[in-house]
Motif scaffolding. Structure first.
Motif, PDB file in Angstrom:
ATOM      1  N   ILE A   1      68.677 -69.633 -17.597  1.00  0.00           N
ATOM      2  CA  ILE A   1      69.880 -69.958 -16.828  1.00  0.00           C
ATOM      3  C   ILE A   1      70.992 -70.224 -17.837  1.00  0.00           C
ATOM      4  O   ILE A   1      70.816 -71.020 -18.761  1.00  0.00           O
ATOM      5  CB  ILE A   1      69.675 -71.230 -15.962  1.00  0.00           C
ATOM      6  CG1 ILE A   1      68.394 -71.155 -15.133  1.00  0.00           C
ATOM      7  CG2 ILE A   1      70.899 -71.484 -15.094  1.00  0.00           C
ATOM      8  CD1 ILE A   1      68.355 -70.063 -14.110  1.00  0.00           C
TER       9      ILE A   1
ATOM     10  N   ILE B   1      75.332 -70.834 -18.004  1.00  0.00           N
ATOM     11  CA  ILE B   1      76.546 -71.070 -17.215  1.00  0.00           C
ATOM     12  C   ILE B   1      77.703 -70.150 -17.624  1.00  0.00           C
ATOM     13  O   ILE B   1      78.526 -69.786 -16.798  1.00  0.00           O
ATOM     14  CB  ILE B   1      76.968 -72.559 -17.300  1.00  0.00           C
ATOM     15  CG1 ILE B   1      77.986 -72.887 -16.218  1.00  0.00           C
ATOM     16  CG2 ILE B   1      77.450 -72.910 -18.699  1.00  0.00           C
ATOM     17  CD1 ILE B   1      78.241 -74.372 -16.044  1.00  0.00           C
TER      18      ILE B   1
ATOM     19  N   PRO C   1      79.535 -66.801 -18.381  1.00  0.00           N
ATOM     20  CA  PRO C   1      79.334 -65.380 -18.098  1.00  0.00           C
ATOM     21  C   PRO C   1      79.384 -64.494 -19.349  1.00  0.00           C
ATOM     22  O   PRO C   1      78.657 -63.503 -19.426  1.00  0.00           O
ATOM     23  CB  PRO C   1      80.456 -65.019 -17.132  1.00  0.00           C
ATOM     24  CG  PRO C   1      81.344 -66.194 -17.023  1.00  0.00           C
ATOM     25  CD  PRO C   1      80.696 -67.356 -17.700  1.00  0.00           C
TER      26      PRO C   1
ATOM     27  N   THR D   1      76.077 -64.865 -21.008  1.00  0.00           N
ATOM     28  CA  THR D   1      75.080 -64.169 -20.188  1.00  0.00           C
ATOM     29  C   THR D   1      75.119 -62.667 -20.467  1.00  0.00           C
ATOM     30  O   THR D   1      74.074 -62.020 -20.618  1.00  0.00           O
ATOM     31  CB  THR D   1      75.296 -64.442 -18.692  1.00  0.00           C
ATOM     32  OG1 THR D   1      75.217 -65.858 -18.468  1.00  0.00           O
ATOM     33  CG2 THR D   1      74.264 -63.745 -17.832  1.00  0.00           C
TER      34      THR D   1
ATOM     35  N   VAL E   1      69.838 -65.713 -15.265  1.00  0.00           N
ATOM     36  CA  VAL E   1      70.734 -65.929 -14.137  1.00  0.00           C
ATOM     37  C   VAL E   1      71.981 -66.610 -14.671  1.00  0.00           C
ATOM     38  O   VAL E   1      71.885 -67.596 -15.418  1.00  0.00           O
ATOM     39  CB  VAL E   1      70.067 -66.823 -13.061  1.00  0.00           C
ATOM     40  CG1 VAL E   1      71.034 -67.143 -11.941  1.00  0.00           C
ATOM     41  CG2 VAL E   1      68.801 -66.160 -12.539  1.00  0.00           C
ATOM     42  N   ASN E   2      73.154 -66.092 -14.309  1.00  0.00           N
ATOM     43  CA  ASN E   2      74.423 -66.708 -14.697  1.00  0.00           C
ATOM     44  C   ASN E   2      74.781 -67.742 -13.642  1.00  0.00           C
ATOM     45  O   ASN E   2      75.277 -67.409 -12.570  1.00  0.00           O
ATOM     46  CB  ASN E   2      75.510 -65.644 -14.825  1.00  0.00           C
ATOM     47  CG  ASN E   2      76.843 -66.217 -15.240  1.00  0.00           C
ATOM     48  OD1 ASN E   2      77.868 -65.842 -14.712  1.00  0.00           O
ATOM     49  ND2 ASN E   2      76.839 -67.142 -16.174  1.00  0.00           N
ATOM     50  N   GLU E   3      74.459 -68.991 -13.934  1.00  0.00           N
ATOM     51  CA  GLU E   3      74.700 -70.076 -12.977  1.00  0.00           C
ATOM     52  C   GLU E   3      74.658 -71.403 -13.724  1.00  0.00           C
ATOM     53  O   GLU E   3      74.112 -71.505 -14.815  1.00  0.00           O
ATOM     54  CB  GLU E   3      73.620 -70.062 -11.889  1.00  0.00           C
ATOM     55  CG  GLU E   3      73.907 -71.012 -10.747  1.00  0.00           C
ATOM     56  CD  GLU E   3      72.931 -70.878  -9.588  1.00  0.00           C
ATOM     57  OE1 GLU E   3      72.859 -71.828  -8.805  1.00  0.00           O
ATOM     58  OE2 GLU E   3      72.250 -69.850  -9.474  1.00  0.00           O
ATOM     59  N   ASP E   4      75.207 -72.417 -13.106  1.00  0.00           N
ATOM     60  CA  ASP E   4      75.105 -73.780 -13.602  1.00  0.00           C
ATOM     61  C   ASP E   4      73.640 -74.221 -13.478  1.00  0.00           C
ATOM     62  O   ASP E   4      73.063 -74.160 -12.396  1.00  0.00           O
ATOM     63  CB  ASP E   4      76.028 -74.673 -12.767  1.00  0.00           C
ATOM     64  CG  ASP E   4      75.943 -76.119 -13.151  1.00  0.00           C
ATOM     65  OD1 ASP E   4      74.890 -76.741 -12.888  1.00  0.00           O
ATOM     66  OD2 ASP E   4      76.927 -76.638 -13.699  1.00  0.00           O
TER      67      ASP E   4
ATOM     68  N   LYS F   1      72.935 -77.067 -10.927  1.00  0.00           N
ATOM     69  CA  LYS F   1      73.054 -76.560  -9.557  1.00  0.00           C
ATOM     70  C   LYS F   1      71.822 -75.717  -9.198  1.00  0.00           C
ATOM     71  O   LYS F   1      71.274 -75.835  -8.101  1.00  0.00           O
ATOM     72  CB  LYS F   1      74.330 -75.718  -9.426  1.00  0.00           C
ATOM     73  CG  LYS F   1      74.559 -75.151  -8.057  1.00  0.00           C
ATOM     74  CD  LYS F   1      75.841 -74.321  -8.012  1.00  0.00           C
ATOM     75  CE  LYS F   1      75.987 -73.715  -6.649  1.00  0.00           C
ATOM     76  NZ  LYS F   1      76.549 -72.398  -6.661  1.00  0.00           N
ATOM     77  N   PHE F   2      71.383 -74.885 -10.132  1.00  0.00           N
ATOM     78  CA  PHE F   2      70.198 -74.066  -9.905  1.00  0.00           C
ATOM     79  C   PHE F   2      68.996 -74.942  -9.559  1.00  0.00           C
ATOM     80  O   PHE F   2      68.261 -74.671  -8.611  1.00  0.00           O
ATOM     81  CB  PHE F   2      69.905 -73.210 -11.147  1.00  0.00           C
ATOM     82  CG  PHE F   2      68.650 -72.399 -11.034  1.00  0.00           C
ATOM     83  CD1 PHE F   2      68.661 -71.165 -10.411  1.00  0.00           C
ATOM     84  CD2 PHE F   2      67.443 -72.886 -11.537  1.00  0.00           C
ATOM     85  CE1 PHE F   2      67.494 -70.411 -10.289  1.00  0.00           C
ATOM     86  CE2 PHE F   2      66.276 -72.146 -11.425  1.00  0.00           C
ATOM     87  CZ  PHE F   2      66.304 -70.909 -10.796  1.00  0.00           C
TER      88      PHE F   2
ATOM     89  N   GLU G   1      69.079 -76.400  -6.090  1.00  0.00           N
ATOM     90  CA  GLU G   1      68.974 -75.457  -4.979  1.00  0.00           C
ATOM     91  C   GLU G   1      67.629 -74.742  -4.896  1.00  0.00           C
ATOM     92  O   GLU G   1      67.438 -73.921  -4.011  1.00  0.00           O
ATOM     93  CB  GLU G   1      70.115 -74.433  -5.074  1.00  0.00           C
ATOM     94  CG  GLU G   1      71.464 -75.073  -4.851  1.00  0.00           C
ATOM     95  CD  GLU G   1      72.627 -74.116  -5.032  1.00  0.00           C
ATOM     96  OE1 GLU G   1      72.414 -72.958  -5.469  1.00  0.00           O
ATOM     97  OE2 GLU G   1      73.761 -74.531  -4.750  1.00  0.00           O
ATOM     98  N   THR G   2      66.701 -75.049  -5.783  1.00  0.00           N
ATOM     99  CA  THR G   2      65.392 -74.414  -5.730  1.00  0.00           C
ATOM    100  C   THR G   2      64.305 -75.482  -5.688  1.00  0.00           C
ATOM    101  O   THR G   2      64.514 -76.596  -6.164  1.00  0.00           O
ATOM    102  CB  THR G   2      65.157 -73.479  -6.941  1.00  0.00           C
ATOM    103  OG1 THR G   2      63.911 -72.828  -6.783  1.00  0.00           O
ATOM    104  CG2 THR G   2      65.171 -74.218  -8.255  1.00  0.00           C
TER     105      THR G   2
END
Length: 144
Positions: A27, A29, A31, A34, A47-50, A53-54, A57-58
């Protein structure tokens, strides 16, 4: 086992997982980072995400969650990854919680270990100095 790497950079941790035959997900953050990661490691899962937050959400679980996200200006781990909310999220989602710490003093490492131990059921920890000026601390968590 399965590894979740938060703060993937250009894939150093992911390449180590590959060498050891470990399943991993990265993961990142930023881009731009990434894109570079994908360019140099086209077959790796990123995955390009915080990262925080990831995790929120999982419900997925991993053998090891690796935090390789640090604030270079403050010379410490990104604050959210040492928060009570973070510790509550990861408590039952991994067997090992690992941190790469950027050039920490012995006093800083000791304080960091105490912070984690005061928030998680740590069975033991292992410190490994890296050639690139970081220390990796692996916290093995007690399971019921």
């Amino acid at each position: 086992g399965s590894q979740l790497i938060i703060g993937s950079g250009l894939g150093t941790q992911a390449r180590e997982c590959e060498k050891l035959g470990l399943k991993h997900k990265s993961i990142e953050i930023c881009p731009i980072i990434t894109q570079l990661f994908k360019r140099f490691n086209p077959t790796f899962d990123i995955v390009n995400e915080d990262g925080f937050k990831f995790l929120k959400e999982t419900d997925d679980e991993w053998d090891n969650i690796i935090i390789d996200a640090f604030n270079k200006e403050a010379n410490k781990c990104v604050d959210i990854f040492t928060s009570k909310e973070f510790f509550d999220i990861v408590r039952d989602r991994c067997n090992i919680l690992s941190y790469n710490l950027f050039d920490q003093s012995q006093e800083g490492i000791t304080k960091f270990i105490e912070l984690v131990k005061s928030n998680l059921p740590v069975e033991r920890y292992i410190i490994k100095s890296q050639d690139v000026g970081t220390n990796t601390i692996n916290f093995i968590l007690k399971k019921d």
